[in-house]
Design an enzyme around this catalytic site. Structure first.
Site, short mmCIF file in Angstrom:
data_model
loop_
_atom_site.label_atom_id
_atom_site.label_comp_id
_atom_site.label_asym_id
_atom_site.label_seq_id
_atom_site.Cartn_x
_atom_site.Cartn_y
_atom_site.Cartn_z
N ARG A 130 -42.48 13.39 -58.00
CA ARG A 130 -41.55 14.41 -58.49
C ARG A 130 -41.24 15.45 -57.42
O ARG A 130 -40.09 15.79 -57.16
CB ARG A 130 -42.15 15.11 -59.71
N ALA B 185 -50.11 20.83 -51.85
CA ALA B 185 -50.55 19.86 -52.85
C ALA B 185 -51.92 20.24 -53.42
O ALA B 185 -52.01 20.81 -54.51
CB ALA B 185 -50.58 18.46 -52.26
N ARG B 186 -52.97 19.92 -52.69
CA ARG B 186 -54.33 20.20 -53.13
C ARG B 186 -55.23 20.45 -51.93
O ARG B 186 -55.12 19.78 -50.89
CB ARG B 186 -54.92 19.03 -53.93
N GLU C 191 -61.36 28.20 -53.44
CA GLU C 191 -60.44 29.32 -53.59
C GLU C 191 -61.09 30.45 -54.39
O GLU C 191 -61.80 30.16 -55.36
CB GLU C 191 -59.15 28.86 -54.29
N HIS D 276 -52.36 29.77 -53.14
CA HIS D 276 -52.14 28.75 -54.18
C HIS D 276 -51.04 29.23 -55.14
O HIS D 276 -51.23 29.27 -56.36
CB HIS D 276 -53.43 28.46 -54.96
N GLY E 258 -47.76 28.00 -55.13
CA GLY E 258 -46.63 27.09 -55.18
C GLY E 258 -45.90 27.13 -56.52
O GLY E 258 -44.68 27.03 -56.58
#
Length: 335
Positions: A153, A255-256, A285, A302, A304
């Site tokens: 996606r 992403a991660r 985090e 983080h 996004g």
């Protein structure tokens, strides 16, 4: 009605819509009181006796293991690496998520970080604040080769944004054959090229093709990561793979954490093996590691998904999943 604990942070920062959905359906809701991402032990402490959890990226293994009342986990977001799916299946805990709501915000941030890294925007900002003024040169996306690792996606949405910048190439690396999607993007690229020709501009046409990881690493001027964190992708961008990248290359990870080995990234940048990196996600985090020392690394929190509209949509969908599950109604975002 159900007792619902919200562990994700932030929640309902700009709108109470999600909370109203839950409370208007009769559910009792308690929200993370810590004002930060919860540790696994804290999730257990606060949510042990609840029927449902609205979760962020907290590791939920301990909660699922210990809870005797948990029936549903509703993720605010798309990643499921923090959810022990096999254990959930074993303990009959249902899992839902919000895979579409997050895509616009993450894809836009990824493109912004590519531009920032290639044009040295944040670096110039830090120079001014320290009393310097070197006017650093950078590279444009236009005419460059941009690699997209993961073409789901978000990766597809990134590609759609990039086409307007007229890169020379977009390289796609994905386990699934993306021939059909790439054909559609090539059609868009052709239309953009034709439109520019009618304006008397011969700015070239973007080519798009699927390649293996080695080609992506060796050829791309910037690489943006959009794969999930799995056993296969853990530490995928280690010192060996990072060292294959071009010396002028920029790496972007929205992403991660854990996909990029942070210590190895520090080494390759310190040794000038790649130009720069932008990291929005980290293995632990809040991040407190050595990448903070490097001037050519952009670090974000983080964030996004943190546009007002997308965050509100994610929270609303997560709440709707809870209501649908306990009312016997529709909750289409089931995993």
């Amino acid at each position: 009605m159900a007792k619902v604990f919200v562990s994700t942070f932030p929640f309902c920062r700009t709108s109470n819509a999600a909370l109203k959905i839950l409370e208007s359906s009769g559910h009792k809701v308690e929200i993370n009181p810590l004002g930060r991402k919860m540790k696994p032990s804290e999730v257990v402490e606060f949510a042990r006796n609840f029927d449902a959890l609205i979760a962020g990226t907290e590791d939920l293994t301990d909660l699922v293991t210990e809870s005797k009342s948990l029936k549903l986990i509703s993720r605010v977001g798309v990643g499921l690496d923090s959810v022990p799916l096999d254990l959930c299946r074993e303990k009959e805990v249902s899992v839902a998520y919000t895979p579409d709501a997050v895509s616009p915000a993450v894809s836009e941030l990824a493109v912004c970080l590519i531009v920032d890294g290639m044009r040295k925007v944040s670096f110039a900002d830090r120079e001014i604040r320290s009393g310097q003024w070197t006017r650093p040169y950078g590279e444009r996306i236009g005419g460059s080769t941009i690699g997209i690792l993961g073409f789901g996606r978000i990766g597809k949405r990134v590609a759609s944004h990039l086409l307007g910048y007229l890169p020379k190439e977009i390289l796609v690396c994905d386990l699934i054959d993306q021939k059909e999607s790439i054909t559609q993007f090539l059609g868009v690229s052709t239309n953009i090229h034709k439109m520019n020709e009618t304006l008397g501009k011969n700015w070239g046409k973007t080519t798009i093709k699927q390649v293996d990881l080695d080609t992506l690493l060796k050829t791309s001027d910037a690489i943006t990561i959009h794969v999930p964190l799995t056993n296969e992708t853990k530490n995928l961008l280690n010192f060996e793979n990072l060292s294959r990248m071009k010396r002028n290359a920029v790496l972007v990870n929205t992403a991660r954490g854990g996909i990029v080995n942070e210590n190895d990234l520090y080494k390759v940048i310190k040794e000038n093996l790649i130009s720069s990196a932008a990291m929005d996600v980290f293995e632990e985090e809040p991040y407190n590691g050595p990448l903070r020392e490097l001037e050519n690394v952009i670090l974000t929190q983080h964030m996004g998904s943190c546009s007002n509209d997308c965050r509100e949509d994610m929270e609303r969908e997560a709440a709707e999943n809870v209501v649908g599950f306990f009312s016997g109604g529709r909750w289409e975002r089931v995993v």
